[in-house]
Design a protein around this motif. Structure first.
Motif, mmCIF file in Angstrom:
data_model
loop_
_atom_site.group_PDB
_atom_site.id
_atom_site.type_symbol
_atom_site.label_atom_id
_atom_site.label_comp_id
_atom_site.label_asym_id
_atom_site.label_seq_id
_atom_site.Cartn_x
_atom_site.Cartn_y
_atom_site.Cartn_z
ATOM 1 N N GLN A 185 0.853 -0.932 -0.059
ATOM 2 C CA GLN A 185 -0.079 0.057 0.086
ATOM 3 C C GLN A 185 0.706 1.233 -0.026
ATOM 4 N N PRO A 186 0.395 2.247 -0.472
ATOM 5 C CA PRO A 186 1.061 3.585 -0.558
ATOM 6 C C PRO A 186 1.992 3.980 0.565
ATOM 7 N N ASP A 187 0.893 4.070 1.802
ATOM 8 C CA ASP A 187 1.455 4.387 2.980
ATOM 9 C C ASP A 187 2.769 3.531 3.615
ATOM 10 N N GLY A 188 2.711 2.216 3.186
ATOM 11 C CA GLY A 188 3.556 1.148 3.494
ATOM 12 C C GLY A 188 4.736 1.249 2.664
ATOM 13 N N LEU A 189 5.005 2.170 1.497
ATOM 14 C CA LEU A 189 6.081 1.896 0.662
ATOM 15 C C LEU A 189 7.526 1.971 1.509
ATOM 16 N N ASP A 190 7.828 3.219 2.035
ATOM 17 C CA ASP A 190 8.962 3.315 2.772
ATOM 18 C C ASP A 190 9.601 2.373 3.799
ATOM 19 N N GLU A 191 8.434 1.926 4.607
ATOM 20 C CA GLU A 191 8.649 0.578 5.467
ATOM 21 C C GLU A 191 8.895 -0.626 4.628
ATOM 22 N N ALA A 192 8.229 -0.721 3.514
ATOM 23 C CA ALA A 192 9.041 -1.887 2.776
ATOM 24 C C ALA A 192 10.355 -1.894 2.349
ATOM 25 N N VAL A 193 10.602 -0.748 1.704
ATOM 26 C CA VAL A 193 11.931 -0.438 1.067
ATOM 27 C C VAL A 193 12.996 -0.607 2.310
ATOM 28 N N ASN A 194 12.496 0.164 3.486
ATOM 29 C CA ASN A 194 13.646 0.067 4.630
ATOM 30 C C ASN A 194 13.767 -1.248 5.067
ATOM 31 N N GLY A 195 12.502 -2.229 5.000
ATOM 32 C CA GLY A 195 12.790 -3.429 5.573
ATOM 33 C C GLY A 195 13.897 -4.165 4.532
ATOM 34 N N ILE A 196 13.665 -3.999 3.317
ATOM 35 C CA ILE A 196 14.811 -4.571 2.328
ATOM 36 C C ILE A 196 16.027 -4.322 2.491
ATOM 37 N N VAL A 197 16.333 -2.829 2.581
ATOM 38 C CA VAL A 197 17.570 -2.305 2.836
ATOM 39 C C VAL A 197 18.190 -3.031 4.185
ATOM 40 N N GLY A 198 17.371 -3.145 5.372
ATOM 41 C CA GLY A 198 17.724 -3.744 6.547
ATOM 42 C C GLY A 198 18.372 -5.189 6.140
ATOM 43 N N HIS A 199 17.870 -5.837 5.528
ATOM 44 C CA HIS A 199 18.188 -7.310 5.102
ATOM 45 C C HIS A 199 19.553 -7.178 4.184
ATOM 46 N N LEU A 200 19.747 -6.159 3.415
ATOM 47 C CA LEU A 200 20.989 -5.936 2.468
ATOM 48 C C LEU A 200 22.297 -5.490 3.646
ATOM 49 N N LEU A 201 21.920 -4.621 4.431
ATOM 50 C CA LEU A 201 22.939 -4.160 5.511
ATOM 51 C C LEU A 201 23.504 -5.210 6.407
ATOM 52 N N ALA A 202 22.585 -6.426 6.366
ATOM 53 C CA ALA A 202 22.949 -7.358 7.270
ATOM 54 C C ALA A 202 23.965 -8.398 6.420
ATOM 55 N N GLY A 203 24.207 -8.301 5.086
ATOM 56 C CA GLY A 203 24.751 -9.302 4.291
ATOM 57 C C GLY A 203 26.338 -8.631 4.252
ATOM 58 N N GLY A 204 27.444 -9.325 4.129
ATOM 59 C CA GLY A 204 28.484 -9.182 3.894
ATOM 60 C C GLY A 204 28.754 -8.287 2.586
ATOM 61 N N PRO A 205 29.264 -7.341 2.594
ATOM 62 C CA PRO A 205 29.474 -6.099 1.537
ATOM 63 C C PRO A 205 29.915 -6.795 0.481
ATOM 64 N N LYS A 206 31.120 -7.567 0.496
ATOM 65 C CA LYS A 206 31.634 -8.017 -0.622
ATOM 66 C C LYS A 206 30.936 -9.360 -1.287
ATOM 67 N N ALA A 207 30.295 -10.288 -0.054
ATOM 68 C CA ALA A 207 29.371 -11.274 -0.655
ATOM 69 C C ALA A 207 28.159 -10.986 -1.292
ATOM 70 N N LEU A 208 27.613 -9.563 -1.105
ATOM 71 C CA LEU A 208 26.607 -9.365 -1.896
ATOM 72 C C LEU A 208 26.815 -9.070 -3.320
ATOM 73 N N GLY A 209 28.011 -8.561 -3.431
ATOM 74 C CA GLY A 209 28.411 -8.264 -5.003
ATOM 75 C C GLY A 209 28.766 -9.740 -5.649
ATOM 76 N N GLU A 210 29.431 -10.685 -4.827
ATOM 77 C CA GLU A 210 29.406 -11.911 -5.261
ATOM 78 C C GLU A 210 28.409 -12.868 -5.681
#
Length: 266
Positions: A185-210
């Protein structure tokens, strides 16, 4: 860096790149493409950046190419027109090949080249108010440069329809055919994006590229002895890295790995 058609922000390791021509529905011209390319490249080169989010100001994500810019091709030489067209090709490739994960935040219409921007990103999150259209054919054009990315995102059979009909389809259809990963829903867009980003930040930076390279290199290949040897070689190389050893040690010591210490979701 001062830009005229985009805005940028760096917050807690996340580079936000905002397309900022809302009066023109963030239509792309040579300036916007060059500035977005510059901003994305700077984010890739900045060690403080862990992820890149591409978003649009106003009611539209991106209406595609600015038709005034497209019309200028009539007066260009074939060589100049090709060089001008290559601007978008470079931006799409940069987003696609970025060693840092890219996320498209789609709050409204993404038409033509705008769909290419979404498809070139690793993860796409769309509002239920978003709309999509490959409108080029109705202008006597073709979705040439975006085609490799859009076809990979939605599949060849779906692309056959949407390329030739130029129909507008809604966010639910985009999600159903796999073009976008998440629908909110429109009012949940930023929360959803932030949730995805939170998962990305939990991954190893080099492992993400790999991982990005792994998907690109393995897609469509036959499962045979050669692919078995190649994948075994990749994990053997990666598991010996300092990053992997830190991640394994953190797991056994029941702590967060060093790269996740600044995770805003912690």
């Amino acid at each position: 860096m001062s830009y005229t058609t985009i805005e940028t922000d760096l917050t807690q390791g996340v580079a936000l790149v905002w397309l900022n021509r809302p009066a023109l529905r963030n239509a792309m011209n040579d300036v916007l493409i060059d500035e977005t390319t510059d901003a994305v490249q700077r984010a890739i080169d900045d060690e403080a950046v862990r992820a890149i989010v591409l978003a649009g100001r106003g009611t539209a994500f991106c209406a595609g190419a600015d038709l005034a810019w497209m019309a200028s091709g009539r007066t260009m030489s074939p060589e100049a027109s090709l060089a001008d067209s290559m601007r978008l090709a470079r931006l799409l490739r940069l987003l696609h090949d970025s060693p840092k994960p890219t996320v498209a935040r789609v709050q409204g219409p993404a038409f033509a080249g705008g769909m290419g921007l979404v498809a070139a990103c690793d993860v796409s999150v769309a509002s239920t108010e978003a709309r999509f259209c490959l409108s080029e054919v109705k202008l006597g054009l073709i979705p040439a440069m975006i085609s490799p990315y859009v076809i990979r995102a939605m599949g060849g059979q779906q692309a056959r329809r949407w390329f030739v009909t130029g129909e507008v389809f809604d966010a639910a259809e985009a999600w159903r055919i796999g073009f976008v990963h998440e629908l909110v829903q429109p009012d949940g867009l930023d929360e959803a994006v932030n949730g995805i980003v939170g998962h990305l930040l939990a991954g190893g930076p080099k492992a993400l590229g790999e991982c990005k390279r792994l998907v690109q290199d393995m897609t469509g290949r036959p499962i045979d002895d050669a692919i078995g040897r190649e994948t075994a070689s990749r994990i053997a190389r990666v598991r010996a890295t300092d990053e992997a050893q830190e991640g394994i040690a953190a797991f056994f010591e029941k702590r967060r790995p060093a790269w996740a210490a600044a995770d805003p979701a912690a």
